[in-house]
Design a protein around this motif. Structure first.
Motif, short mmCIF file in Angstrom:
data_model
loop_
_atom_site.label_atom_id
_atom_site.label_comp_id
_atom_site.label_asym_id
_atom_site.label_seq_id
_atom_site.Cartn_x
_atom_site.Cartn_y
_atom_site.Cartn_z
N GLU A 78 0.83 -1.21 0.00
CA GLU A 78 0.00 0.00 0.00
C GLU A 78 0.87 1.26 0.00
O GLU A 78 0.57 2.23 -0.72
CB GLU A 78 -0.92 0.00 1.22
N THR A 79 1.92 1.25 0.81
CA THR A 79 2.82 2.41 0.87
C THR A 79 3.47 2.67 -0.48
O THR A 79 3.53 3.82 -0.95
CB THR A 79 3.91 2.18 1.94
N VAL A 80 3.96 1.62 -1.12
CA VAL A 80 4.60 1.77 -2.43
C VAL A 80 3.60 2.26 -3.47
O VAL A 80 3.90 3.16 -4.27
CB VAL A 80 5.23 0.43 -2.87
N ALA A 81 2.39 1.70 -3.45
CA ALA A 81 1.37 2.11 -4.42
C ALA A 81 0.98 3.58 -4.25
O ALA A 81 0.81 4.31 -5.24
CB ALA A 81 0.14 1.21 -4.29
N ARG A 82 0.82 4.03 -3.01
CA ARG A 82 0.46 5.43 -2.77
C ARG A 82 1.57 6.36 -3.27
O ARG A 82 1.28 7.39 -3.90
CB ARG A 82 0.21 5.68 -1.28
N ARG A 83 2.81 6.00 -2.99
CA ARG A 83 3.92 6.86 -3.41
C ARG A 83 4.02 6.88 -4.94
O ARG A 83 4.29 7.93 -5.54
CB ARG A 83 5.20 6.35 -2.79
N ALA A 84 3.83 5.73 -5.58
CA ALA A 84 3.89 5.68 -7.05
C ALA A 84 2.78 6.51 -7.67
O ALA A 84 2.99 7.22 -8.66
CB ALA A 84 3.82 4.24 -7.52
N ALA A 85 1.58 6.42 -7.10
CA ALA A 85 0.44 7.18 -7.64
C ALA A 85 0.63 8.68 -7.46
O ALA A 85 0.20 9.49 -8.29
CB ALA A 85 -0.84 6.73 -6.96
N ALA A 86 1.30 9.08 -6.36
CA ALA A 86 1.50 10.51 -6.10
C ALA A 86 2.51 11.12 -7.07
O ALA A 86 2.51 12.33 -7.30
CB ALA A 86 1.98 10.70 -4.67
N ASP A 87 3.40 10.28 -7.63
CA ASP A 87 4.39 10.74 -8.60
C ASP A 87 5.18 11.93 -8.05
O ASP A 87 5.36 12.94 -8.73
CB ASP A 87 3.73 11.09 -9.93
N GLN A 88 5.64 11.78 -6.82
CA GLN A 88 6.40 12.85 -6.17
C GLN A 88 7.90 12.59 -6.30
O GLN A 88 8.37 11.50 -5.98
CB GLN A 88 6.04 12.94 -4.69
N PRO A 89 8.66 13.59 -6.76
CA PRO A 89 10.11 13.41 -6.81
C PRO A 89 10.69 13.35 -5.41
O PRO A 89 10.09 13.85 -4.45
CB PRO A 89 10.61 14.66 -7.56
N GLY A 90 11.83 12.74 -5.29
CA GLY A 90 12.47 12.65 -3.98
C GLY A 90 13.86 12.07 -4.12
O GLY A 90 14.25 11.61 -5.21
N THR A 91 14.60 12.09 -3.03
CA THR A 91 15.96 11.55 -3.04
C THR A 91 16.10 10.32 -2.17
O THR A 91 17.20 9.77 -2.04
CB THR A 91 16.96 12.62 -2.55
#
Length: 442
Positions: A212-225
């Protein structure tokens, strides 16, 4: 096929069960005893498996570095971790491993690690500010919570301070399946022991939550380091991303927590060393919050952490197995044999260390109190492994340990309550009762 003979059998083998009972009863004590053998390699029989214990640094170097291509991660490691993180770097071999390693190491550059410094000191300051001054502080609990929060920030870019997480919920049941003193560790996962049943439930829960965490982050398409952003940008499959996050979390938070608790416990046990550190921090920092750049000017702190990792290496055993029959230390080691490289034994061997059981951070300093290049022979000190599979997160772990210890000792004076002791789990585990009195420094 090599014509050399097999290594000699270590003393204490019993009919049928071999060395199993002694190892189950007292893993660390057994390792200490077997490590006293004159031969650099001895043969063991544990839980029906053939094991070679390697205690010569030159032979360790051959396995980890010189002849690394002749070895792979041992089957027992693949069995214990396959369900939990089967697609992770830890279990990959060959070209697949090299490609994944190259990708993941971009998340652990010196710049990325240094950027975690401010989060480390912020979290550590909050932890110390929460400590009471009128009753003991449970070091093991605080070290685990802090280490997990910092890794969540580094890996996920998430602030999980003060929250119950899937790792909190699953950690105990997952780690119990890997406890060297648990019979379930040596049984197939499908055997319906209570430990195995709890393990399977914990892994399923953890996979669901992290998916769920990975899916939410992928859907948000937020850049990060952070590492999660790095893997998503590389279009790794979601299950692979999840497995890598689990691998880094479990490899990192438990071992870093152990190292941190042991280091603080040793300082509390040795007030003279603690006083020297106080003087160094006061002189070099003058009350400032430490930064990663400051660590180069703190050789006493560096020696303390190195010495703590020598006495209490969280990864106290490393496992390999030869792909084909090899000659090691003059003996034949057959494929399928578990080759055990024991930092616990190497770090405490009187052949390589003066007064090896003593906590002496000065052994890591030169005559003028600066950092010494090295003490002891190469590969007699391997807290993070060695060779091409050297721990990817070692730089981050080292920085976390030094910054947290500096923050703690800037404001508190530590006094040990009881004694410092460890046991052999999947990593070294600190006694949950480990506690310190931590009054404010005057």
């Amino acid at each position: 096929m090599t014509s050399a003979s097999r290594p000699p059998l270590a003393p204490g083998a019993r009919p049928v069960v071999g060395h199993s009972i002694d190892f189950l009863r007292d893993p660390l004590g057994s390792l200490d005893g077997w490590g006293q053998a004159e031969e650099p390699i001895v043969r063991l029989r544990i839980a029906g498996r053939s094991v070679c214990l390697v205690t010569d640094p030159s032979a360790v170097q051959r396995v980890l570095a010189t002849d690394a291509a002749d070895y792979r991660k041992a089957e027992i490691v693949r069995e214990r971790l396959g369900t939990l993180q089967g697609g992770s770097l830890v279990l990959l071999e060959g070209e697949a491993w090299r490609e994944r390693r190259q990708l993941l190491q971009t998340g652990f550059t010196s710049e990325h690690v240094a950027a975690m410094g401010s989060h480390t000191t912020e979290y550590a300051t909050e932890m110390v500010d929460s400590w009471p001054t009128d009753r003991p502080v449970a070091l093991a609990e605080h070290a685990r919570d802090l280490s997990l929060a910092l890794l969540a920030r580094a890996l996920f870019g998430l602030d999980l301070r003060g929250q119950d997480t899937p790792i909190h919920e699953a950690a105990d049941d997952i780690l119990a399946r890997m406890d060297m003193q648990s019979v379930s560790t040596y049984l197939p996962e499908w055997v319906p022991t209570p430990t195995n049943r709890r393990f399977r439930r914990a892994v399923a829960t953890l996979h669901d939550r992290l998916d769920e965490t990975v899916a939410r982050r992928a859907a948000a398409d937020q850049p990060g380091t952070d590492l999660l952003a790095t893997m998503l940008a590389a279009d790794l499959p979601p299950e692979t991303v999840r497995d890598e996050l689990i691998a880094f979390l479990f490899a990192g938070f438990d071992s870093t927590a152990t190292a941190l608790a042991c280091t603080l416990g040793l300082l509390a046990e040795h007030p003279d060393v603690q006083a020297r550190l106080h003087r160094e921090l006061d002189t070099q920092l003058d009350g400032r919050t430490p930064t990663p750049a400051d660590l180069q000017e703190l050789p006493t702190l560096d020696g303390i952490v190195r010495e703590s990792l020598r006495l209490y290496p969280p990864q106290y055993l490393l496992f390999r197995e030869p792909r084909t029959a090899v000659t090691l230390g003059g003996y034949r080691v057959d494929p399928g044999t578990i080759v055990v490289l024991p930092p616990w034994v190497l770090h405490r061997d009187e052949r390589f260390w003066d007064d090896p059981s003593a906590f002496r951070p000065g052994r890591w300093l030169d005559s003028e109190g600066g950092r010494a290049d090295r003490t002891g022979p190469e590969y007699a000190y391997v807290p993070y492994g060695g060779g091409q599979r050297y721990c990817l997160g070692a730089r981050l772990a080292d920085q976390v340990l030094r910054l947290v210890v500096a923050v703690v000792c800037q404001s508190r004076r530590l006094n040990l309550v009881g004694s410092l002791s460890v046991s052999a789990g999947p990593t070294l585990s600190v006694d949950e009762e480990l506690a310190v009195d931590a009054p404010q420094r005057e």
